[in-house]
Design a protein around this motif. Structure first.
Motif, PDB file in Angstrom:
ATOM      1  N   LYS A 129       1.653   4.220  -1.111  1.00 37.02           N
ATOM      2  CA  LYS A 129       2.798   5.182  -1.293  1.00 37.02           C
ATOM      3  C   LYS A 129       3.962   4.299  -1.887  1.00 37.02           C
ATOM      4  O   LYS A 129       4.011   3.173  -1.961  1.00 37.02           O
ATOM      5  CB  LYS A 129       3.181   5.782   0.000  1.00 37.02           C
ATOM      6  CG  LYS A 129       2.090   6.732   0.652  1.00 37.02           C
ATOM      7  CD  LYS A 129       2.764   7.083   1.918  1.00 37.02           C
ATOM      8  CE  LYS A 129       1.509   7.636   2.588  1.00 37.02           C
ATOM      9  NZ  LYS A 129       1.801   8.289   3.774  1.00 37.02           N
ATOM     10  N   SER A 130       4.729   5.275  -2.445  1.00 35.73           N
ATOM     11  CA  SER A 130       6.142   4.490  -3.026  1.00 35.73           C
ATOM     12  C   SER A 130       7.020   4.171  -1.882  1.00 35.73           C
ATOM     13  O   SER A 130       6.730   4.764  -0.961  1.00 35.73           O
ATOM     14  CB  SER A 130       6.667   5.445  -3.798  1.00 35.73           C
ATOM     15  OG  SER A 130       7.162   6.533  -3.389  1.00 35.73           O
ATOM     16  N   ASN A 189       9.963   4.882  -1.408  1.00 35.33           N
ATOM     17  CA  ASN A 189      10.921   6.325  -0.930  1.00 35.33           C
ATOM     18  C   ASN A 189       9.776   7.163  -0.269  1.00 35.33           C
ATOM     19  O   ASN A 189      10.387   7.772   0.760  1.00 35.33           O
ATOM     20  CB  ASN A 189      11.065   6.991  -2.308  1.00 35.33           C
ATOM     21  CG  ASN A 189      12.318   6.258  -3.025  1.00 35.33           C
ATOM     22  OD1 ASN A 189      13.089   5.699  -2.305  1.00 35.33           O
ATOM     23  ND2 ASN A 189      12.567   6.538  -4.231  1.00 35.33           N
ATOM     24  N   GLU A 190       8.659   7.310  -0.679  1.00 33.16           N
ATOM     25  CA  GLU A 190       7.673   8.326   0.133  1.00 33.16           C
ATOM     26  C   GLU A 190       7.466   7.643   1.553  1.00 33.16           C
ATOM     27  O   GLU A 190       7.562   8.402   2.534  1.00 33.16           O
ATOM     28  CB  GLU A 190       6.282   8.551  -0.685  1.00 33.16           C
ATOM     29  CG  GLU A 190       6.147   9.229  -1.990  1.00 33.16           C
ATOM     30  CD  GLU A 190       4.921   9.192  -2.411  1.00 33.16           C
ATOM     31  OE1 GLU A 190       4.357  10.175  -2.659  1.00 33.16           O
ATOM     32  OE2 GLU A 190       4.247   7.733  -2.797  1.00 33.16           O
ATOM     33  N   TRP A 191       7.068   6.434   1.601  1.00 39.16           N
ATOM     34  CA  TRP A 191       6.747   5.544   2.871  1.00 39.16           C
ATOM     35  C   TRP A 191       8.071   5.767   3.913  1.00 39.16           C
ATOM     36  O   TRP A 191       8.085   5.993   4.650  1.00 39.16           O
ATOM     37  CB  TRP A 191       6.351   4.273   2.652  1.00 39.16           C
ATOM     38  CG  TRP A 191       6.095   3.614   3.789  1.00 39.16           C
ATOM     39  CD1 TRP A 191       4.925   3.792   4.520  1.00 39.16           C
ATOM     40  CD2 TRP A 191       6.910   2.897   4.483  1.00 39.16           C
ATOM     41  NE1 TRP A 191       4.938   2.705   5.686  1.00 39.16           N
ATOM     42  CE2 TRP A 191       6.094   2.142   5.724  1.00 39.16           C
ATOM     43  CE3 TRP A 191       8.233   2.571   4.494  1.00 39.16           C
ATOM     44  CZ2 TRP A 191       6.730   1.296   6.734  1.00 39.16           C
ATOM     45  CZ3 TRP A 191       8.664   1.640   5.475  1.00 39.16           C
ATOM     46  CH2 TRP A 191       7.998   0.856   6.715  1.00 39.16           C
ATOM     47  N   GLY A 233      10.668   7.864   3.515  1.00 42.30           N
ATOM     48  CA  GLY A 233      10.971   9.153   3.884  1.00 42.30           C
ATOM     49  C   GLY A 233      10.114   9.690   5.248  1.00 42.30           C
ATOM     50  O   GLY A 233      10.422  10.490   6.105  1.00 42.30           O
ATOM     51  N   GLU A 234       8.791   9.237   5.061  1.00 40.49           N
ATOM     52  CA  GLU A 234       7.907   9.640   6.266  1.00 40.49           C
ATOM     53  C   GLU A 234       8.092   8.784   7.665  1.00 40.49           C
ATOM     54  O   GLU A 234       8.155   9.322   8.682  1.00 40.49           O
ATOM     55  CB  GLU A 234       6.398   9.307   5.787  1.00 40.49           C
ATOM     56  CG  GLU A 234       5.913  10.319   4.987  1.00 40.49           C
ATOM     57  CD  GLU A 234       4.517   9.763   4.310  1.00 40.49           C
ATOM     58  OE1 GLU A 234       3.805   9.039   5.155  1.00 40.49           O
ATOM     59  OE2 GLU A 234       3.928  10.354   3.277  1.00 40.49           O
TER      60      GLU A 234
END
Length: 110
Positions: free
Chosen positions: A95-96, A98-100, A102-103
């Motif tokens: 994941k990016s 940002n994605e990581w 955010g999760e």
């Protein structure tokens, strides 16, 4: 069970004051102090919606842009080593950052 209400993009946390026998809340995520209260749940829902609508209407009358809660952009500083470990964890998860992040934040915030 939740103690939060949402309407028209705004949210509020609801609490109960046993001494006064009322439910009360305040809009979350904005610096303007907008509160509401009622002595039963149905009236509380109505008071919350009226508080949001009144806030928007009052801002418009004053020529002020109503604050919107949270844009979704988060800027903060962390220790460079933590940054490196987070970037590595994101990469390993495919994941990016940002994605990581955010999760991870969503999970931590419930």
């Amino acid at each position: 069970m939740t103690n939060a209400m949402t309407y028209n993009g705004y949210s509020a946390r609801v609490e109960y004051d046993d001494e006064d026998g009322i439910f009360f809340g305040r809009l979350a995520g904005i610096s303007d102090g907008v509160g509401f209260h009622a002595d039963n749940v149905e009236d509380l829902r109505i008071a919350f919606r009226e508080a949001v609508d009144d806030y928007i209407e009052t801002c418009n009358k004053l020529g002020k842009q109503p604050e919107k809660p949270y844009s979704g952009k988060v800027m903060f500083r962390i220790d460079p080593e933590v940054h490196a470990r987070a970037a590595k964890a994101a990469e390993l998860a495919g994941k990016s950052l940002n994605e990581w992040a955010g999760e991870v934040l969503a999970k931590a915030a419930g």
